[in-house]
Design a protein around this motif. Sequence first.
Motif, PDB file in Angstrom:
ATOM      1  N   LYS A  26       0.825  -1.226   0.000  1.00 22.22           N
ATOM      2  CA  LYS A  26       0.000   0.000   0.000  1.00 22.22           C
ATOM      3  C   LYS A  26       0.848   1.260   0.000  1.00 22.22           C
ATOM      4  O   LYS A  26       0.508   2.253  -0.653  1.00 22.22           O
ATOM      5  CB  LYS A  26      -0.944  -0.023   1.196  1.00 22.22           C
ATOM      6  N   ILE A  27       1.980   1.243   0.724  1.00 25.52           N
ATOM      7  CA  ILE A  27       2.820   2.440   0.738  1.00 25.52           C
ATOM      8  C   ILE A  27       3.449   2.643  -0.636  1.00 25.52           C
ATOM      9  O   ILE A  27       3.610   3.781  -1.101  1.00 25.52           O
ATOM     10  CB  ILE A  27       3.902   2.355   1.845  1.00 25.52           C
ATOM     11  N   GLY A  28       3.753   1.541  -1.326  1.00 20.94           N
ATOM     12  CA  GLY A  28       4.268   1.649  -2.683  1.00 20.94           C
ATOM     13  C   GLY A  28       3.241   2.248  -3.625  1.00 20.94           C
ATOM     14  O   GLY A  28       3.565   3.064  -4.500  1.00 20.94           O
ATOM     15  N   GLU A  29       1.972   1.850  -3.445  1.00 23.77           N
ATOM     16  CA  GLU A  29       0.894   2.406  -4.272  1.00 23.77           C
ATOM     17  C   GLU A  29       0.725   3.895  -4.015  1.00 23.77           C
ATOM     18  O   GLU A  29       0.508   4.682  -4.950  1.00 23.77           O
ATOM     19  CB  GLU A  29      -0.411   1.666  -3.982  1.00 23.77           C
ATOM     20  N   TYR A  30       0.840   4.295  -2.749  1.00 24.73           N
ATOM     21  CA  TYR A  30       0.723   5.724  -2.415  1.00 24.73           C
ATOM     22  C   TYR A  30       1.820   6.520  -3.124  1.00 24.73           C
ATOM     23  O   TYR A  30       1.550   7.564  -3.742  1.00 24.73           O
ATOM     24  CB  TYR A  30       0.840   5.920  -0.897  1.00 24.73           C
ATOM     25  N   ILE A  31       3.052   6.042  -3.039  1.00 24.86           N
ATOM     26  CA  ILE A  31       4.173   6.765  -3.644  1.00 24.86           C
ATOM     27  C   ILE A  31       4.042   6.795  -5.162  1.00 24.86           C
ATOM     28  O   ILE A  31       4.273   7.833  -5.799  1.00 24.86           O
ATOM     29  CB  ILE A  31       5.506   6.127  -3.200  1.00 24.86           C
ATOM     30  N   VAL A  48       8.349   6.481 -15.123  1.00 30.78           N
ATOM     31  CA  VAL A  48       8.013   5.916 -13.814  1.00 30.78           C
ATOM     32  C   VAL A  48       8.014   4.399 -13.972  1.00 30.78           C
ATOM     33  O   VAL A  48       7.261   3.852 -14.776  1.00 30.78           O
ATOM     34  CB  VAL A  48       6.630   6.395 -13.316  1.00 30.78           C
ATOM     35  N   ILE A  49       8.879   3.743 -13.235  1.00 35.49           N
ATOM     36  CA  ILE A  49       9.018   2.282 -13.335  1.00 35.49           C
ATOM     37  C   ILE A  49       8.555   1.666 -12.028  1.00 35.49           C
ATOM     38  O   ILE A  49       9.102   1.964 -10.958  1.00 35.49           O
ATOM     39  CB  ILE A  49      10.478   1.874 -13.623  1.00 35.49           C
ATOM     40  N   VAL A  50       7.550   0.820 -12.121  1.00 36.88           N
ATOM     41  CA  VAL A  50       7.032   0.112 -10.950  1.00 36.88           C
ATOM     42  C   VAL A  50       7.176  -1.383 -11.216  1.00 36.88           C
ATOM     43  O   VAL A  50       6.668  -1.888 -12.217  1.00 36.88           O
ATOM     44  CB  VAL A  50       5.559   0.472 -10.678  1.00 36.88           C
ATOM     45  N   ARG A  51       7.874  -2.054 -10.322  1.00 35.44           N
ATOM     46  CA  ARG A  51       8.129  -3.474 -10.564  1.00 35.44           C
ATOM     47  C   ARG A  51       7.942  -4.267  -9.274  1.00 35.44           C
ATOM     48  O   ARG A  51       8.560  -3.960  -8.253  1.00 35.44           O
ATOM     49  CB  ARG A  51       9.546  -3.677 -11.098  1.00 35.44           C
ATOM     50  N   GLU A  52       7.050  -5.259  -9.338  1.00 37.13           N
ATOM     51  CA  GLU A  52       6.824  -6.121  -8.180  1.00 37.13           C
ATOM     52  C   GLU A  52       8.059  -6.968  -7.892  1.00 37.13           C
ATOM     53  O   GLU A  52       8.786  -7.363  -8.805  1.00 37.13           O
ATOM     54  CB  GLU A  52       5.625  -7.042  -8.408  1.00 37.13           C
ATOM     55  N   SER A  57       4.556 -12.963  -2.329  1.00 40.79           N
ATOM     56  CA  SER A  57       3.137 -13.196  -2.055  1.00 40.79           C
ATOM     57  C   SER A  57       2.408 -11.926  -1.626  1.00 40.79           C
ATOM     58  O   SER A  57       1.183 -11.833  -1.734  1.00 40.79           O
ATOM     59  CB  SER A  57       2.989 -14.266  -0.964  1.00 40.79           C
ATOM     60  N   LEU A  58       3.152 -10.930  -1.142  1.00 45.48           N
ATOM     61  CA  LEU A  58       2.532  -9.675  -0.701  1.00 45.48           C
ATOM     62  C   LEU A  58       2.479  -8.636  -1.817  1.00 45.48           C
ATOM     63  O   LEU A  58       1.949  -7.534  -1.620  1.00 45.48           O
ATOM     64  CB  LEU A  58       3.306  -9.109   0.492  1.00 45.48           C
ATOM     65  N   HIS A  59       3.020  -8.947  -2.974  1.00 46.99           N
ATOM     66  CA  HIS A  59       3.003  -8.058  -4.139  1.00 46.99           C
ATOM     67  C   HIS A  59       3.627  -6.695  -3.836  1.00 46.99           C
ATOM     68  O   HIS A  59       3.151  -5.652  -4.318  1.00 46.99           O
ATOM     69  CB  HIS A  59       1.570  -7.886  -4.669  1.00 46.99           C
ATOM     70  N   ARG A  60       4.673  -6.714  -3.054  1.00 52.70           N
ATOM     71  CA  ARG A  60       5.390  -5.465  -2.782  1.00 52.70           C
ATOM     72  C   ARG A  60       6.139  -5.035  -4.034  1.00 52.70           C
ATOM     73  O   ARG A  60       6.514  -5.854  -4.859  1.00 52.70           O
ATOM     74  CB  ARG A  60       6.353  -5.681  -1.604  1.00 52.70           C
ATOM     75  N   ARG A  61       6.358  -3.716  -4.149  1.00 53.07           N
ATOM     76  CA  ARG A  61       6.944  -3.235  -5.382  1.00 53.07           C
ATOM     77  C   ARG A  61       7.993  -2.161  -5.138  1.00 53.07           C
ATOM     78  O   ARG A  61       7.939  -1.429  -4.137  1.00 53.07           O
ATOM     79  CB  ARG A  61       5.878  -2.678  -6.323  1.00 53.07           C
ATOM     80  N   ASN A  62       8.961  -2.097  -6.054  1.00 48.58           N
ATOM     81  CA  ASN A  62       9.873  -0.972  -6.131  1.00 48.58           C
ATOM     82  C   ASN A  62       9.234   0.096  -6.998  1.00 48.58           C
ATOM     83  O   ASN A  62       8.641  -0.205  -8.035  1.00 48.58           O
ATOM     84  CB  ASN A  62      11.210  -1.391  -6.754  1.00 48.58           C
ATOM     85  N   VAL A  63       9.362   1.342  -6.550  1.00 49.45           N
ATOM     86  CA  VAL A  63       8.848   2.477  -7.322  1.00 49.45           C
ATOM     87  C   VAL A  63      10.035   3.390  -7.625  1.00 49.45           C
ATOM     88  O   VAL A  63      10.670   3.929  -6.711  1.00 49.45           O
ATOM     89  CB  VAL A  63       7.764   3.246  -6.551  1.00 49.45           C
ATOM     90  N   SER A 164      14.335   6.365  -5.967  1.00 49.02           N
ATOM     91  CA  SER A 164      14.057   4.935  -5.819  1.00 49.02           C
ATOM     92  C   SER A 164      13.492   4.688  -4.431  1.00 49.02           C
ATOM     93  O   SER A 164      14.145   4.986  -3.424  1.00 49.02           O
ATOM     94  CB  SER A 164      15.341   4.135  -6.022  1.00 49.02           C
ATOM     95  N   PHE A 165      12.269   4.155  -4.391  1.00 45.43           N
ATOM     96  CA  PHE A 165      11.606   3.854  -3.122  1.00 45.43           C
ATOM     97  C   PHE A 165      11.435   2.342  -3.031  1.00 45.43           C
ATOM     98  O   PHE A 165      10.797   1.726  -3.888  1.00 45.43           O
ATOM     99  CB  PHE A 165      10.260   4.569  -3.040  1.00 45.43           C
TER     100      PHE A 165
END
Length: 541
Positions: A26-31, A48-52, A57-63, A164-165
């Motif tokens: 969720k914090i990745g989605e906010y950013i 803007v590059i977003v990559r899981e 399993s939690l679908h966390r991503r780099n933004v 990079s977040f």
Amino acid sequence: MREDMIQITKEMVKIPSINTTEGEKKIGEYIENFIREIPYFKKHPEQVIVRELKNDSLHRRNVIAILLGEKEPNGKTLLFHGHTDTVGLEGYGALENYACDPEQLIQRLEDVELPEEVRKDLRSGDYMFGRGTCDMKDGDAVFLGILKDACEHPEELSGNIVVSFNPVEENLHTGIIEATDILVELKEKYHLSYILGINNDYICPLYPGDEVKTIYIGMVGKLLPCFYIQGKETHVGQCFEGLDASMIAAELVRRIHLNHDFIDEYEGEYTYPPSVLKMKDLKPWYNVQTTGEALVYFNYFVHNATIDAITGKLKKAAEEVMETILERTRREIEWFSAKSGNNISVRDYKCKVMTYEELYEKVRKIKGFSEEEMHRRMEEEVRSGVDKREVPIAMIRYLLHTAGITSPTIVMYYAAPYCPHNTLQEKSEKLIGELRKLTDEMSAEYNVTYRIMRFYPSLSDSSYLNIDDPEESVEALVKNFPGFDTLYPLPLQNIRKLAIPAVNFGGFGKDAHKWTERVNVPYTFELLPKLLQKTIDHYLK
């Protein structure tokens, strides 16, 4: 930008992005949403590059986003990076429901018994309290504010800014490790030359009353040396007929934990000594048999020592531990024999101490050894959810069994995570001089004093932007790290390609990871942005 950054921080703190929970997604989605709303990135959405994360399993991503300067297009690039996860809410007790709401928490704290310094900071009005305010959503908010501002005038930039977040900093650093793929892709696509990587992880007072702000021009390294112990079990009614693995583990802790013999020094700065992180026997249930197996592992900080030198010191310590245990056991047997009249003999156990590499090389030549069988056992442990630090035990058991080693044995190995040490050494004196110039300017213009130190004392994602360790030192780690390619597939090639000089500016706060965590608002949201702006002006304008 001050109020914008404060508001962004509050909004991000309200998203509980606790490590290994859905909040990290969720914090990745906010950013991501924040960056995509900036007009520049509406015009350039492909930047803007977003990559899981892989198999997450939690679908966390780099933004990650890149702002390309238009004044004089070139490869000069500043990297701003920060982590987006936090530790848990343990410790907040009755305040847990307010831990991620700075405005409500500060009101509730008025009615709670607080240490004198915390009470003083609360009443000053200069601090924002809450989980992540200091570590490090404040730093992320400052980066977002700086990015938004820079995007309004790309025509003023003679160079580029990459932000990079990254999630998963608080345990295995998976976010930044996988982000190196993207940073290399950007480097090759836009022909970037990364001048400097700036982290905004928190800085704090070095002693009570310290108001000097520290700029760190390097990152401490971290190893996780582990000791698997095979003892000689026996019935408690014949306790002198065995050698207890737990007793050996306890002596290893006594010998290594907080021992200054294992402190590493570089240029007058010293690491903290090793700390034990886990000590356990491996008995699956209760019985009256002494412990046959045990495990102990330590946090080990590194400034400049090579891994083969550290391995040698730790192996020597384990050999001394085994000698100490055998001598103590001999004395106790002799005392008991004299008092009881029982003639108990002192056994020759033919004890062994070896590194994983030594054990592997010994067994590799034995008929019947199967690399496939060893890895099958490792993969079975991984599938069953065994902790990464303990998966190698199955491999070590197989090797000991294949070699027919049944005597008491200590096998030393390394496990995840490995954080390379990374500092601006002599070759970077020009860069250090430029940073001193920037901090001197800040001191002259504002009521702030800086010190520059080489090593950020806490573990940092910046470790994965460059490796100071020579290749032969890293090879010594890999050879003693069972299942390295599976359990901790560190992209060493990416890191060496990037070779980004890394520093840490950071928001100023106190009590990171504690329930009294708080960030100083005047410095973090007023002076830190000015320092970052000066850095942009110096390198890109």
